[in-house]
Design an enzyme around this catalytic site. Structure first.
Site, PDB file in Angstrom:
ATOM      1  N   ASP A 113       0.845  -1.187   0.000  1.00 16.13           N
ATOM      2  CA  ASP A 113       0.000   0.000   0.000  1.00 16.13           C
ATOM      3  C   ASP A 113       0.890   1.250   0.000  1.00 16.13           C
ATOM      4  OD1 ASP A 113      -2.924   1.036   0.371  1.00 16.13           O
ATOM      5  OD2 ASP A 113      -1.848   1.983   2.017  1.00 16.13           O
ATOM      6  N   HIS A 301      -7.126  -6.258  -1.345  1.00 10.17           N
ATOM      7  CA  HIS A 301      -6.049  -5.365  -0.912  1.00 10.17           C
ATOM      8  C   HIS A 301      -5.180  -5.970   0.185  1.00 10.17           C
ATOM      9  CE1 HIS A 301      -4.015  -1.578  -0.626  1.00 10.17           C
ATOM     10  NE2 HIS A 301      -4.274  -1.482   0.663  1.00 10.17           N
TER      11      HIS A 301
END
Length: 330
Positions: A113, A301
């Site tokens: 991320d 994610h």
């Protein structure tokens, strides 16, 4: 079952240090043999050093020393009010300072991320320090001569909410933080609705009815909530207020980027179901690297937790099989 750290795990040490005037907390994990190299693992939002719990034991079993910092604004690290403390350049300078403090002339970098974006920038600013880089979910985006607001893209519209006062105002206190994080980590309402979408942000009205996270135990979720309660959400969301600051910092790099290629080997691992960072964003990355390995896992994610065995295997093959960078000199 992939071995993982538990909250406050005795297998690792919890250190604090001062870097460029700011106190950082970090996990230090030593292998049972003399380390082949040291790897820094850089987390993103909303996460912390504990986000690497499936990777840290695996990497030490391979003979690597692991350093996993709480990045600026999170957990055991300070959370200054000003977004100037949360830029890529500041993060790169701080991680280089940590490497120097630990007596390291060479490190491997792993990121996820925001941490993925950070590791590319550390490698840009400190190429002699970095022997190899891998990024999970985050593709490389080079410095640009024109400012582009990421939040204008449909998959990044949630960033508008995060920059403003609403989220940090409403998600305050340990119980509300726990609800919010439960939703971020896959908890759903009774009718299977999600509480956070990339085209909107947090759906606050859904938080009270969320079921359990499929990715974290109750103990792990409590630990996250307690760590986030130390500083609240202002520091973590400051990372979303740095777009123009990063652009200004990187203006001087733009003329040097024409034809520039990273010398060290790099690996990108995409999550095929990642709504914010779909693997399609990595198209064309190859032109920026002398050696780029690409992988993909069937995950959203939170690929580090959803598919830890697959992610770890990619990392092992990258570090030992394909480029041998884990054997680079300390």
């Amino acid at each position: 079952m992939v071995p993982k750290l538990s909250p406050k795990d005795a297998q690792v040490s919890y250190k604090t240090t001062k870097l460029n005037g700011v106190t950082y907390g970090y996990i230090l994990a030593e292998p049972e043999v003399p380390p082949l190299n040291t790897i820094f693992l850089i987390h993103g939002w909303p996460d912390m050093s504990f986000g690497w719990r499936y990777q840290i034991p695996f990497l030490t079993s391979l003979g690597l020393r692991v350093v996993a910092p709480d990045m600026m604004g999170y957990g055991g690290t300070d959370a200054p009010d000003s977004p100037t403390f949360y830029t890529f350049k500041r993060a790169a300078d701080d991680m280089a300072a940590l490497a120097k403090e630990l007596g390291l002339a060479s490190i491997i970098l792993g990121g996820h991320d925001w941490g993925g974006a950070v590791v590319y920038r550390i490698a840009l600013h400190y190429p002699k320090l970095v022997s190899a880089v891998f990024s999970v979910c985050t593709p490389y985006s080079p410095p640009s001569s024109e400012y582009r607001d990421m939040a204008q893209a449909p998959n990044f519209k949630y960033q508008l909410q995060l920059r403003g006062p609403e989220l940090e105002g409403k998600i305050a206190g340990e119980e509300k933080l726990k609800q919010f994080l439960k939703g971020m980590y896959g908890g759903r309402t009774p009718d299977k609705q999600i509480s956070f979408s990339v085209d909107h942000g947090c759906h606050f009205e859904r938080l009270d009815s969320l079921g359990p996270s499929p990715l974290l135990s109750e103990e792990e979720l409590d630990f996250y909530a307690k760590q986030y309660a130390i500083h609240g959400m202002h520091g973590p969301t400051n990372w979303y207020r740095t777009g123009e600051l990063n652009f200004e910092d990187e203006k001087e790099l733009v003329p040097k980027m024409e034809g520039y290629k990273f010398d060290m080997p790099v690996m990108y691992i995409g999550g095929s179901r990642d709504a914010a960072l779909p693997p399609a964003l990595a198209a064309g990355m190859e032109k920026h690297f002398r050696s780029l390995t690409k992988g993909e896992v069937n995950a959203g994610h939170w690929a580090l937790w959803e598919k830890p065995a697959e992610v770890n295997q990619y990392i092992k093959e990258f570090l030992f099989g394909q480029v041998g960078s884990a054997k680079a000199s300390l």
